[in-house]
Design a protein around this motif. Structure first.
Motif, PDB file in Angstrom:
ATOM      1  N   MET A  20       0.937  -1.356  -0.085  1.00 26.98           N
ATOM      2  CA  MET A  20       0.064   0.062  -0.098  1.00 26.98           C
ATOM      3  C   MET A  20       0.752   1.300  -0.010  1.00 26.98           C
ATOM      4  O   MET A  20       0.582   2.385  -0.713  1.00 26.98           O
ATOM      5  CB  MET A  20      -1.054   0.013   1.279  1.00 26.98           C
ATOM      6  CG  MET A  20      -1.794   1.193   1.346  1.00 26.98           C
ATOM      7  SD  MET A  20      -2.674   1.508  -0.006  1.00 26.98           S
ATOM      8  CE  MET A  20      -3.977   0.351   0.198  1.00 26.98           C
ATOM      9  N   LEU A  21       1.750   1.365   0.927  1.00 26.21           N
ATOM     10  CA  LEU A  21       2.693   2.321   0.783  1.00 26.21           C
ATOM     11  C   LEU A  21       3.299   2.496  -0.438  1.00 26.21           C
ATOM     12  O   LEU A  21       3.719   3.726  -1.009  1.00 26.21           O
ATOM     13  CB  LEU A  21       3.902   2.485   2.086  1.00 26.21           C
ATOM     14  CG  LEU A  21       4.607   3.354   2.072  1.00 26.21           C
ATOM     15  CD1 LEU A  21       3.856   4.634   2.526  1.00 26.21           C
ATOM     16  CD2 LEU A  21       6.011   3.142   3.210  1.00 26.21           C
ATOM     17  N   ALA A  22       3.741   1.845  -1.244  1.00 26.78           N
ATOM     18  CA  ALA A  22       4.293   1.902  -2.637  1.00 26.78           C
ATOM     19  C   ALA A  22       3.261   2.288  -3.619  1.00 26.78           C
ATOM     20  O   ALA A  22       3.591   3.157  -4.297  1.00 26.78           O
ATOM     21  CB  ALA A  22       4.824   0.390  -3.130  1.00 26.78           C
ATOM     22  N   ASN A  23       2.276   2.090  -3.282  1.00 31.50           N
ATOM     23  CA  ASN A  23       0.909   2.583  -4.363  1.00 31.50           C
ATOM     24  C   ASN A  23       0.844   4.047  -4.002  1.00 31.50           C
ATOM     25  O   ASN A  23       0.717   4.863  -4.843  1.00 31.50           O
ATOM     26  CB  ASN A  23      -0.334   1.816  -3.925  1.00 31.50           C
ATOM     27  CG  ASN A  23      -0.520   0.526  -4.792  1.00 31.50           C
ATOM     28  OD1 ASN A  23      -1.005   0.591  -6.102  1.00 31.50           O
ATOM     29  ND2 ASN A  23      -0.248  -0.706  -4.406  1.00 31.50           N
ATOM     30  N   THR A  57      -8.728   4.144   1.957  1.00 30.30           N
ATOM     31  CA  THR A  57      -7.465   4.442   1.364  1.00 30.30           C
ATOM     32  C   THR A  57      -7.266   3.578   0.078  1.00 30.30           C
ATOM     33  O   THR A  57      -6.618   3.909  -0.770  1.00 30.30           O
ATOM     34  CB  THR A  57      -6.412   3.747   2.328  1.00 30.30           C
ATOM     35  OG1 THR A  57      -6.529   4.644   3.833  1.00 30.30           O
ATOM     36  CG2 THR A  57      -4.876   3.728   1.815  1.00 30.30           C
ATOM     37  N   ILE A  58      -8.014   2.413   0.067  1.00 27.78           N
ATOM     38  CA  ILE A  58      -8.089   1.547  -1.290  1.00 27.78           C
ATOM     39  C   ILE A  58      -8.575   2.553  -2.296  1.00 27.78           C
ATOM     40  O   ILE A  58      -8.143   2.549  -3.515  1.00 27.78           O
ATOM     41  CB  ILE A  58      -8.751   0.527  -0.939  1.00 27.78           C
ATOM     42  CG1 ILE A  58      -7.929  -0.620   0.075  1.00 27.78           C
ATOM     43  CG2 ILE A  58      -8.984  -0.504  -2.470  1.00 27.78           C
ATOM     44  CD1 ILE A  58      -8.672  -1.750   0.527  1.00 27.78           C
ATOM     45  N   GLN A  59      -9.704   3.436  -2.083  1.00 23.31           N
ATOM     46  CA  GLN A  59     -10.281   4.237  -2.916  1.00 23.31           C
ATOM     47  C   GLN A  59      -9.431   5.249  -3.277  1.00 23.31           C
ATOM     48  O   GLN A  59      -9.462   5.582  -4.625  1.00 23.31           O
ATOM     49  CB  GLN A  59     -11.335   4.965  -2.044  1.00 23.31           C
ATOM     50  CG  GLN A  59     -12.398   5.771  -3.022  1.00 23.31           C
ATOM     51  CD  GLN A  59     -13.185   6.668  -2.099  1.00 23.31           C
ATOM     52  OE1 GLN A  59     -13.610   6.544  -1.121  1.00 23.31           O
ATOM     53  NE2 GLN A  59     -13.579   7.713  -2.842  1.00 23.31           N
ATOM     54  N   THR A  60      -8.478   5.779  -2.434  1.00 27.53           N
ATOM     55  CA  THR A  60      -7.757   6.903  -2.806  1.00 27.53           C
ATOM     56  C   THR A  60      -6.707   6.429  -3.792  1.00 27.53           C
ATOM     57  O   THR A  60      -6.371   7.221  -4.568  1.00 27.53           O
ATOM     58  CB  THR A  60      -6.926   7.374  -1.710  1.00 27.53           C
ATOM     59  OG1 THR A  60      -7.885   7.810  -0.608  1.00 27.53           O
ATOM     60  CG2 THR A  60      -5.888   8.437  -1.868  1.00 27.53           C
ATOM     61  N   VAL A  61      -6.214   5.187  -3.751  1.00 28.33           N
ATOM     62  CA  VAL A  61      -5.200   4.590  -4.784  1.00 28.33           C
ATOM     63  C   VAL A  61      -5.899   3.837  -5.813  1.00 28.33           C
ATOM     64  O   VAL A  61      -5.276   3.528  -6.738  1.00 28.33           O
ATOM     65  CB  VAL A  61      -4.069   3.767  -4.081  1.00 28.33           C
ATOM     66  CG1 VAL A  61      -3.242   4.414  -3.005  1.00 28.33           C
ATOM     67  CG2 VAL A  61      -4.864   2.471  -3.488  1.00 28.33           C
ATOM     68  N   ALA A 310       0.427   3.101   6.607  1.00 27.92           N
ATOM     69  CA  ALA A 310       0.630   3.698   5.066  1.00 27.92           C
ATOM     70  C   ALA A 310       0.099   4.935   4.976  1.00 27.92           C
ATOM     71  O   ALA A 310       0.482   5.963   4.160  1.00 27.92           O
ATOM     72  CB  ALA A 310       0.265   2.568   4.335  1.00 27.92           C
ATOM     73  N   THR A 311      -1.066   4.982   5.250  1.00 27.52           N
ATOM     74  CA  THR A 311      -1.927   6.581   4.954  1.00 27.52           C
ATOM     75  C   THR A 311      -1.190   7.563   5.650  1.00 27.52           C
ATOM     76  O   THR A 311      -1.280   8.494   4.807  1.00 27.52           O
ATOM     77  CB  THR A 311      -3.654   6.246   5.208  1.00 27.52           C
ATOM     78  OG1 THR A 311      -4.107   5.025   4.792  1.00 27.52           O
ATOM     79  CG2 THR A 311      -4.307   7.343   4.553  1.00 27.52           C
ATOM     80  N   ASN A 312      -1.093   7.456   6.735  1.00 26.82           N
ATOM     81  CA  ASN A 312      -0.522   8.451   7.360  1.00 26.82           C
ATOM     82  C   ASN A 312       0.918   8.709   7.008  1.00 26.82           C
ATOM     83  O   ASN A 312       1.363  10.108   6.599  1.00 26.82           O
ATOM     84  CB  ASN A 312      -0.450   8.427   8.927  1.00 26.82           C
ATOM     85  CG  ASN A 312       0.136   9.478   9.914  1.00 26.82           C
ATOM     86  OD1 ASN A 312       1.299   9.859   9.710  1.00 26.82           O
ATOM     87  ND2 ASN A 312      -0.831   9.984  10.598  1.00 26.82           N
ATOM     88  N   LEU A 313       1.859   7.891   6.608  1.00 28.10           N
ATOM     89  CA  LEU A 313       3.352   7.988   6.354  1.00 28.10           C
ATOM     90  C   LEU A 313       3.251   8.440   4.800  1.00 28.10           C
ATOM     91  O   LEU A 313       4.253   9.215   4.531  1.00 28.10           O
ATOM     92  CB  LEU A 313       4.008   6.677   6.597  1.00 28.10           C
ATOM     93  CG  LEU A 313       5.605   6.730   6.279  1.00 28.10           C
ATOM     94  CD1 LEU A 313       6.196   7.974   7.210  1.00 28.10           C
ATOM     95  CD2 LEU A 313       6.237   5.486   6.297  1.00 28.10           C
ATOM     96  N   GLY A 314       2.613   7.808   4.043  1.00 26.20           N
ATOM     97  CA  GLY A 314       2.639   8.059   2.480  1.00 26.20           C
ATOM     98  C   GLY A 314       2.725   9.745   2.221  1.00 26.20           C
ATOM     99  O   GLY A 314       3.682  10.125   1.348  1.00 26.20           O
ATOM    100  N   TRP A 315       1.668  10.281   2.650  1.00 26.85           N
ATOM    101  CA  TRP A 315       1.667  11.715   2.187  1.00 26.85           C
ATOM    102  C   TRP A 315       2.703  12.506   2.766  1.00 26.85           C
ATOM    103  O   TRP A 315       3.312  13.438   2.231  1.00 26.85           O
ATOM    104  CB  TRP A 315       0.278  12.346   2.459  1.00 26.85           C
ATOM    105  CG  TRP A 315      -0.026  12.763   3.758  1.00 26.85           C
ATOM    106  CD1 TRP A 315      -0.591  12.044   4.728  1.00 26.85           C
ATOM    107  CD2 TRP A 315       0.304  13.856   4.528  1.00 26.85           C
ATOM    108  NE1 TRP A 315      -0.642  12.804   6.010  1.00 26.85           N
ATOM    109  CE2 TRP A 315      -0.161  13.838   5.712  1.00 26.85           C
ATOM    110  CE3 TRP A 315       1.054  15.084   4.098  1.00 26.85           C
ATOM    111  CZ2 TRP A 315      -0.151  14.994   6.797  1.00 26.85           C
ATOM    112  CZ3 TRP A 315       1.108  16.183   4.963  1.00 26.85           C
ATOM    113  CH2 TRP A 315       0.711  16.210   6.179  1.00 26.85           C
TER     114      TRP A 315
END
Length: 573
Positions: A20-23, A57-61, A310-315
């Motif tokens: 997820m983080l890679a996405n 989060t799945i929706q976001t990616v 992953a959602t918090n760290l990714g952005w």
């Protein structure tokens, strides 16, 4: 001789969190090298519960359509006693975040969808059979040394350099051990046997938690006709004994007429762990998912807590890598995620203790107390609607206090003594919690989910007003540098007028359901600063907008440098 490969971020571990983080990073245009020690993705079930926050989060990616077929929404959980009597039902009906609160899912299929999604990004590559043996960090970069076994059996060394490394390698994470942080908590001695079968012999779609003092158990109906059982083991039962087919069939005899005729996927013994790392980041190395916290299975939050990481760290990584924010922004990852992770661990351990009572007198007292409490509608709905689950509320991090505009922290209540606050239906602050996701009408489409309309980066959402009319040019310039989208939400009756009269570049959305109006009706905060992870960074009266924005930018170590905001996704769902 080894070769060094460069990218923005190295992710170690191709489990769900790493994928997820890679996405997310791929979506934001950053280069990623994902290193996995195994030769392929794990193909057997582990997690079985997926919640609405993860689905958002799945929706976001952009992977809803590939994930949805491997889920069963509205997964109802019933807690039953030793006699099979229901003593608690968990069946939340809310669509607050746009999706059903609970789903059963087949993890290997969902993980595969996350993996396949990476093919969209030329800047993301996944390398299987690469075991990271060492990591070297300097002031500007981090280098992972990986050992690779070739088809001829020869072992070669490859080096991968990046600005940051994120360890997503599970509970035994070498990355966490290299950081030298503690892993605090407990590992109860109770062991459990998990049994997964194909061609579900029961066919019932939901979850039963058996609080049977003789042997507590779990029975879970999953998508694709998979059934899972989990049985608590007694201290004198060895792993060799309990995985023997004869023993397993005896356990299943009370659940199915013919255990010997089942198609088994696996039989495995495991122990619950409840641990949280003291810090999720040190220098250029970061941990996420099970590497940062281990969740007991009772609340189905292991997979979902990793998605929150992953959602918090990714952005935040994206903002730092693009030059929009300083490195200090990454410290807020621990600030925001650690306390909620600990709260979920504590709740899961408590729930487990409630279920696995083996003393008959204590079990009878528990069942009697549950029967009495179920007589009270408010108590009954508290469990049915899952309100006992602590939703993430960040009190430190990328936030601005709604009363004082202090940067970096936010109280849970709005205390300013001004009439709009004093007359509000609630003074509970929306800062630090997720913003709801209702459906809205847009200039391009009708009845779309809010996130699909506003895109996947920062947004300023204003009720009824043109943001350019209530914010000074200096604030608008800062929002432009941030890449934030300006959004006005109006009653559907006013949308056509607003589209004609509001400034070009302001996205006008129509509230055709009344849900958005209800949210703003209840709160004295008509201006919302919405982060890419859909958490509210600031909420205020319009005239407090400039001070609130400045406080948020300080909290995220904003550099003032402009960066191209990611494109909004197609309007679907």
């Amino acid at each position: 001789m080894s070769t060094t490969h460069d990218s923005d971020v190295i992710i170690v571990g191709a489990g769900p969190v790493g994928l997820m983080l890679a996405n997310i990073l791929g979506m934001y245009g950053h280069s990623v090298t994902l290193l996995e020690a195994l030769d392929e993705l794990i193909d057997y079930p582990r997690g079985v519960g997926l919640d609405d926050e993860s689905f958002r989060t799945i929706q976001t990616v952009g992977l809803v359509e590939t994930v949805r077929p491997h889920t069963n929404p509205q997964h109802i959980m019933r807690l039953v006693n030793g006699a099979g009597k229901v003593i608690l039902v968990n069946n939340p009906q809310t669509l607050e975040f746009g999706w059903e609160r609970k789903h059963g899912f087949i993890q290997p299929e969902v993980d595969r969808a996350l993996f396949d999604g990476l093919a969209r990004y030329e800047n993301v590559r996944v390398l299987f059979g690469h075991r990271v043996e060492d990591v070297v960090e300097d002031a500007d970069s981090v280098t992972a040394v990986a050992l690779v076994t070739g088809a001829d059996g020869q072992i070669t060394e490859e080096r991968f350099r990046a600005r940051y490394l994120v360890g997503c390698e599970g509970g035994k994470s070498p990355t966490r051990k290299r950081l030298g942080v503690s892993f605090e908590g407990e590992s109860p001695s109770t062991r459990w046997l998990v049994v997964d079968v194909n061609n579900d012999p029961l066919g019932t779609p939901n979850v039963f938690l058996g609080a049977d003092p003789k042997r507590p158990y779990v029975s879970i109906g999953l998508p694709h006709a998979v059934r899972r059982w989990e049985f608590m083991l007694h201290d004198d039962e060895t792993e060799e004994q309990v995985t023997d087919p004869v023993f397993v069939n005896k356990l299943l005899a009370e659940h199915v007429p013919d255990p010997a005729n089942l198609e088994f996927i696996r039989r495995r013994v495991f122990t619950h762990h409840g641990r949280v790392a003291s810090s999720f980041r040190k220098g250029r190395q970061i941990v996420a998912g099970d590497a940062a916290h281990l969740m007991p299975v009772w609340m189905g939050q292991g997979w979902n807590s990793g998605m929150r990481d992953a959602t918090n760290l990714g952005w935040k990584l994206a903002a730092v890598l693009s030059g929009q924010a300083g490195d200090a922004l990454l410290d807020t990852y621990t600030d925001e995620r650690k306390e909620h992770s600990k709260a979920m661990v504590d709740l899961s351990l408590t729930f487990g203790r409630f279920i696995k009572v083996t003393n008959p007198l204590a079990a009878a007292a528990r069942d009697a107390a549950s029967s009495v409490l179920n007589l009270f509608p408010q108590v009954k709905s508290y469990f049915a609607d899952m309100r006992f689950k602590p939703m993430p509320r960040y009190t430190r991090g990328v936030l601005a206090d709604p009363s004082t505009q202090v940067s970096g922290s936010a109280a849970a209540s709005i205390t300013r003594r001004i009439i709009p606050v004093r007359t509000a239906n609630t003074t509970v602050s929306p800062v630090g919690v997720q913003f709801p996701q209702p459906r809205v009408n847009t200039p391009a489409a009708e009845n779309v989910l809010l996130d699909d309309a506003i895109g996947n980066w920062w947004s300023v959402v204003v009720w009824g007003n043109d943001p350019t009319d209530v914010l000074p040019q200096a604030s608008l310039d800062k929002l432009s540098a941030l890449g934030a989208r300006l959004v006005s939400i109006v009653p559907e009756t006013q949308r056509e007028w607003a589209q004609q009269h509001m400034t070009d570049g302001v996205l006008v959305l129509g509230d055709h359901t009344g849900q958005v109006k209800k949210w703003f009706d209840d709160r004295p905060t008509p201006m919302i600063f919405l982060r890419p992870d859909r958490f509210v960074a600031g909420a205020c009266l319009n005239q407090h907008g400039p001070a609130t924005l400045d406080a948020i930018l300080r909290a995220m170590s904003f550099t003032g440098r402009s960066a191209t905001a990611p494109a909004a996704p197609a309007l679907v769902h």
